[in-house]
Design an enzyme around this catalytic site. Structure first.
Site: not given
Ligand code: F6R
Ligand code: MG
Length: 364
Positions: A11, A89, A102, A130, A226, A229
């Protein structure tokens, strides 16, 4: 000469929010891979699942090859640059290191690779997900390669009758173990039923032929906090001694619950969709999976076929919507929200920290 299929994903930024990869990014990635065809690569295909950019590559260099990994890393870096220019984003979010050394493993991107001698005809299925974690494949791999109520070939085809070997990784203690099915299937299930910790990495025929390969990296364990994912990928070989294409994709008609929805902190139903629907929407989800089918021909990828773009999967999609309403009704309560142990790698500890001095001990 053997063919290697490498699926490497990251991502590197999306729009709006965490929902989908930008077409310009897909274009640049596809162009860079095309430029490498004829030198490093034989063939390539680029797609996305939600906010994850997926590079599917074929070559003759084997697994863990430095040139292949560097190619993927450089493409991710260039695409992250473009994502930053567009202020997409989470631009560059999965690229944990800044200098390539590597191998992309341990640097953020997810990798599934397999090397094999091409059979007379070699169908493969590439799964990409995803808003979930690598262990999400466990249930399906068990159904595909070890459940006789799912894969009829295990019972009635002598070429599948011997069963399969599963390599399971413990992503917490960083160790691995092999289980043979059918004789050790209960022991295998004892571990893989806990998919946040035990992840199936490979499945082989008992004669050693590779049948499946998955990505197992867990970003949060790597970064210790965190950072999004892991959104895993998986390659499965089908037919002639492996489960049929239809046996490989049939288990995805069951709407199982997986971890990784919204903020990586919730369970949600795993919804199989066509590539046109591989965009996360409702509550940043629900968790999605796409499957592209190819015939591998002298390293060329003949295809793809968009396997879940099919009315046969309408019912499970409806069931996922039902389940998603039921889970969403729990709001911030478990079991929609992950268990406390898994919440350690989310934003929750930041909230708890604010109250650490307000707690008073109860008398014994
Ligand atoms: C990212 C995801 C989203 C974010 C959520 C909050 O892969 O699963 O659910 O965790 O949109 O994102 P932030 O903290 O960046 O505003
Ligand atoms: Mg993702």
């Amino acid at each position: 000469v053997k063919t290697t299929v490498s699926v490497i994903k990251a991502d590197i930024g999306s729009f709006p929010g965490h929902s989908r990869t930008h077409p310009k990014i897909l274009e640049v990635a596809a162009r860079r891979l095309k430029e490498a065809e004829g030198s490093i690569l034989i063939d390539s295909y680029v797609t996305h699942c939600g906010d994850d950019l997926e590079l599917i590559m074929t070559h003759t260099k084997g697994e863990d090859n430095e040139e292949i990994h560097k190619l993927a890393w450089d493409i991710f870096m260039e695409c992250a640059g473009l994502a930053k220019e567009m202020k997409l984003y989470g631009a560059g979010q999965d690229l944990l290191g800044d200098a390539f050394s590597g191998n992309v493993k341990g640097m953020g991107p997810g990798v599934a690779e397999m090397e094999f001698e091409e059979r007379g005809s070699d169908p493969i299925l590439v799964f990409m997900a995803d808003k979930t974690e690598p262990g999400a494949w466990n249930y399906f791999l068990y159904k595909i390669f070890a459940d006789p109520f799912s894969t009829s070939g295990l019972v009635i085809d002598p070429s599948l009758h011997d069963g399969f070997t599963f390599e399971v990784h413990d992503v917490i203690k960083k160790r691995k173990i092999l289980f043979n099915t059918p004789e050790e299937s209960y022991s295998l299930l004892a571990y893989i039923g806990a998919p946040s910790r035990y992840v199936i990495k490979y499945v082989w025929k008992r004669n050693g032929l590779i049948g499946a390969s998955t990505s197992t990296q867990r970003l949060n364990l790597m970064a210790g906090r965190y950072v999004g994912k892991d959104d895993p990928v998986m390659i499965v070989r089908a037919q002639s001694g492996f489960p049929a294409v239809g046996e490989v994709i049939d288990p995805f008609r069951t709407p199982i619950l997986v971890a990784g929805w919204m903020r990586g902190s919730h369970h949600g139903p795993f919804m199989p969709v066509g590539v046109c629907d591989a965009n996360c929407t409702q509550f940043d989800g629900p968790p999605r999976v796409i499957c592209l089918g190819f015939q591998v021909c002298n390293g060329k990828l003949i295809g793809p076929a968009d396997m879940f773009d099919d009315p046969a999967y309408n019912r499970v999609r409806d069931q996922c919507c039902e389940l998603s309403s039921l889970l969403r009704a729990h709001g911030p309560f478990e079991p929609h929200r992950l268990s406390l142990e898994e919440m350690e790698y989310t934003a929750l500890p930041g909230v708890e920290k604010q109250f650490k001095d307000r707690w008073e001990d109860l008398p014994e």
